[in-house]
Scaffold this active site. Sequence first.
Site, PDB file in Angstrom:
ATOM      1  CG  HIS A  62      -1.906  -1.296   1.377  1.00 50.66           C
ATOM      2  ND1 HIS A  62      -2.285  -1.682   2.509  1.00 50.66           N
ATOM      3  CD2 HIS A  62      -2.214  -2.036   0.116  1.00 50.66           C
ATOM      4  CE1 HIS A  62      -2.962  -2.823   2.172  1.00 50.66           C
ATOM      5  NE2 HIS A  62      -2.871  -3.198   0.819  1.00 50.66           N
ATOM      6  CG  HIS A  74      -7.287  -3.174  -1.570  1.00 45.25           C
ATOM      7  ND1 HIS A  74      -6.919  -2.288  -0.548  1.00 45.25           N
ATOM      8  CD2 HIS A  74      -6.716  -4.223  -1.209  1.00 45.25           C
ATOM      9  CE1 HIS A  74      -5.847  -2.508  -0.175  1.00 45.25           C
ATOM     10  NE2 HIS A  74      -5.625  -4.013  -0.358  1.00 45.25           N
ATOM     11  CG  ASP A 122      -3.178  -5.114  -2.885  1.00 46.44           C
ATOM     12  OD1 ASP A 122      -2.905  -4.229  -2.035  1.00 46.44           O
ATOM     13  OD2 ASP A 122      -4.129  -6.196  -2.647  1.00 46.44           O
ATOM     14  CG  HIS A 162       0.486  -9.216  -3.117  1.00 44.09           C
ATOM     15  ND1 HIS A 162       0.489  -7.857  -3.604  1.00 44.09           N
ATOM     16  CD2 HIS A 162      -0.430  -9.418  -2.144  1.00 44.09           C
ATOM     17  CE1 HIS A 162      -0.509  -7.418  -2.555  1.00 44.09           C
ATOM     18  NE2 HIS A 162      -0.955  -8.195  -1.994  1.00 44.09           N
TER      19      HIS A 162
HETATM   20 ZN   LIG Z   1      -3.689  -4.632   0.072  1.00 40.00          ZN
END
Ligand SMILES: [Zn+2]
Length: 315
Positions: free
Chosen positions: A91, A251, A255, A278
Amino acid sequence: MIAEINTLTSYKYCQKTFQNAISCVGVGLHSGQKVNMTFCPADVDTGIVFKRIDVTDRNNLIPALYNNVSDTRLNSCISNDAGVYVSTIEHLMAALHGFGVSNAIIEVDGPEAPLLDGSALDYVTLFECAGVIEQDAPLRAVKIKKEVLFEDQKGAEVCLYPAEEGLEMDFVIDFVKSRAIGRQEYSITLTKRSFKDSIAYARTFGFAHEVEALRAMGLARGGTLENCIVVEGDKVLNPEGLRSENEFVVHKTLDAVGDLYQLGMPVIGHFCGVKSGHAHTNALLRKLMADKSAYEIVEMDAYMDELAAGRRKTA
Ligand SMILES: [Zn+2]
């Protein structure tokens, strides 16, 4: 005086750093540990480097680069050769990306960045208070030259493909088992303004039924309804509800904006994420950088001049 510092640069697109150091305190999402973090100005070509000030017997510097990513279970964790790590950096990396901060030393006294309210809003406030100034060094960018795609067996997919300028982002999520989330799509062109106004507010989220299992793995120990959207079946458990109806996909975009900045410079290209996280974005960056024909490093001033000249010719 800021005005005097700004006039020093001889580049239109230059590197940037913080004008002043600024600190915050918070709890890490996974460790549950209280951490102090200070964003410090840094010299040109430093990049974004984390400094674990609680570690004094080994190298405590960790450059925030894709090839230092060592754990992608529900967060982006980077580590150095001495095994010193810092987790959940995505973040704040997104905020640095959004604000165009090229160089900073980020001091932390624990193994995880603070989660704050689960979004990047507090970083926006911090960076605006610290001030971001121009430095007398050219800004470089990674220009995507051909499509690079990474997909897994479960239908998640990430790709980067060429665009003329800037970074375009497309994200799709599809939580078939949770009607509270469902299928959501989101697209945005990343600028400082769009980051502040449209992405920074979106909070991290998780599922109530996964909390116990995550805690047993040493994860999500600092997660609460104050810093996470918690979903149970078809319901959002947070009493205040969502900040927007598509907060989940926004969100995920946040990311990805953070993870992409692990290239160490902005991207000229188009990113597309489908049900990805991720680990996928990191695999994509490794695949991109392993293929020299897929990208080139450009100096932004020269690149934008060429682009304008090309447009004049075709006009
Ligand atoms: Zn996040």
